[in-house]
Scaffold this motif. Structure first.
Motif, short mmCIF file in Angstrom:
data_model
loop_
_atom_site.label_atom_id
_atom_site.label_comp_id
_atom_site.label_asym_id
_atom_site.label_seq_id
_atom_site.Cartn_x
_atom_site.Cartn_y
_atom_site.Cartn_z
N UNK A 181 -83.08 51.41 -70.62
CA UNK A 181 -81.66 51.60 -70.91
C UNK A 181 -80.92 50.29 -71.04
N UNK A 182 -81.66 49.19 -70.94
CA UNK A 182 -81.02 47.89 -70.98
C UNK A 182 -81.02 47.31 -72.37
N UNK A 183 -79.84 47.01 -72.84
CA UNK A 183 -79.67 46.28 -74.08
C UNK A 183 -78.80 45.09 -73.74
N UNK A 184 -79.40 43.91 -73.72
CA UNK A 184 -78.66 42.69 -73.42
C UNK A 184 -78.30 42.04 -74.74
N UNK B 246 -88.60 38.79 -80.84
CA UNK B 246 -88.38 40.16 -80.36
C UNK B 246 -86.89 40.42 -80.13
N UNK B 247 -86.09 39.95 -81.10
CA UNK B 247 -84.65 40.15 -81.09
C UNK B 247 -84.22 40.93 -82.32
N UNK B 248 -83.04 41.49 -82.26
CA UNK B 248 -82.47 42.17 -83.42
C UNK B 248 -81.04 41.68 -83.61
N UNK B 249 -80.55 41.81 -84.84
CA UNK B 249 -79.17 41.42 -85.14
C UNK B 249 -78.41 42.63 -85.67
N UNK B 250 -77.15 42.60 -85.43
CA UNK B 250 -76.23 43.57 -86.01
C UNK B 250 -74.87 42.92 -86.08
N UNK B 251 -73.98 43.55 -86.78
CA UNK B 251 -72.62 43.04 -86.82
C UNK B 251 -71.94 43.23 -85.48
N UNK B 252 -70.86 42.54 -85.26
CA UNK B 252 -70.19 42.63 -83.96
C UNK B 252 -69.49 43.97 -83.76
N UNK B 253 -69.42 44.78 -84.82
CA UNK B 253 -68.82 46.10 -84.70
C UNK B 253 -69.82 47.17 -84.27
N UNK B 254 -71.08 46.78 -84.05
CA UNK B 254 -72.10 47.73 -83.60
C UNK B 254 -73.14 48.01 -84.66
N UNK C 198 -74.20 40.08 -83.42
CA UNK C 198 -74.55 40.58 -82.10
C UNK C 198 -76.07 40.50 -82.04
N UNK C 199 -76.60 39.64 -81.19
CA UNK C 199 -78.03 39.43 -81.03
C UNK C 199 -78.46 40.10 -79.73
N UNK C 200 -79.50 40.94 -79.80
CA UNK C 200 -79.95 41.64 -78.59
C UNK C 200 -81.47 41.81 -78.59
N UNK C 201 -81.98 42.25 -77.45
CA UNK C 201 -83.41 42.49 -77.32
C UNK C 201 -83.82 43.66 -78.20
N UNK C 202 -84.95 43.52 -78.87
CA UNK C 202 -85.47 44.56 -79.74
C UNK C 202 -86.19 45.64 -78.93
N UNK C 203 -86.95 45.22 -77.94
CA UNK C 203 -87.75 46.16 -77.15
C UNK C 203 -86.91 46.83 -76.07
N UNK C 204 -87.22 48.08 -75.77
CA UNK C 204 -86.55 48.81 -74.70
C UNK C 204 -87.57 49.42 -73.73
N UNK C 205 -88.82 49.59 -74.19
CA UNK C 205 -89.86 50.23 -73.38
C UNK C 205 -90.92 49.22 -72.96
N UNK C 206 -91.51 49.44 -71.79
CA UNK C 206 -92.68 48.68 -71.38
C UNK C 206 -92.40 47.34 -70.76
N UNK C 207 -91.15 47.00 -70.55
CA UNK C 207 -90.80 45.73 -69.91
C UNK C 207 -89.71 45.97 -68.88
N UNK C 208 -89.69 45.11 -67.87
CA UNK C 208 -88.66 45.23 -66.83
C UNK C 208 -87.32 44.69 -67.34
N UNK C 209 -86.28 44.98 -66.61
CA UNK C 209 -84.96 44.48 -66.96
C UNK C 209 -84.94 42.96 -66.97
N UNK C 210 -85.62 42.35 -66.01
CA UNK C 210 -85.67 40.89 -65.94
C UNK C 210 -86.36 40.32 -67.17
N UNK C 211 -87.47 40.93 -67.57
CA UNK C 211 -88.19 40.47 -68.77
C UNK C 211 -87.33 40.60 -70.02
#
Length: 102
Positions: A8-11, A34-42, A53-66
């Motif tokens: 559930x973490x999207x940083x 392993x990052x993704x981009x989108x506009x600042x509007x979502x 808006x740059x965020x982590x691409x992966x959501x499964x299989x890694x801890x929040x810290x990772x």
């Protein structure tokens, strides 16, 4: 949103990358970090003024810290690429993750 399954973490951070975003290697750099981009509007919005808006691409299989560390390391790399391009220097596409996990 299905892309938010997992921890559930999207940083995400907003970054101004006017030079890097025009470089044809930008998408491959993001993919290998392993990052993704989108506009600042979502989701499905265009970047305005080179701000993404740059965020982590992966959501499964890694801890929040990772997941957060992926964003921190990736943002540092993108910042260095932008600075290098502003100075007229070349940048490199980082290798894909060594583990083979995506």
């Amino acid at each position: 949103c299905p892309s938010n399954l997992g921890t559930g973490l999207r940083a995400g951070v907003h970054m101004k990358l006017p030079m890097l975003s025009k470089d044809p290697r930008f998408s491959k750099i993001l993919e290998n970090l392993r990052l993704q981009k989108r506009g600042t509007g979502g989701v499905d919005t265009a970047a305005v003024g080179g701000v993404f808006d740059i965020s982590n691409l992966d959501r499964l299989g890694k801890s929040e810290v990772e997941l957060v560390q992926v964003v921190v390391d990736g943002v540092n790399y993108l910042t260095e690429c932008e600075k290098r391009l502003q100075r007229g220097q070349d940048i490199k596409v980082p290798p894909p993750p060594a583990s083979g996990r995506r």
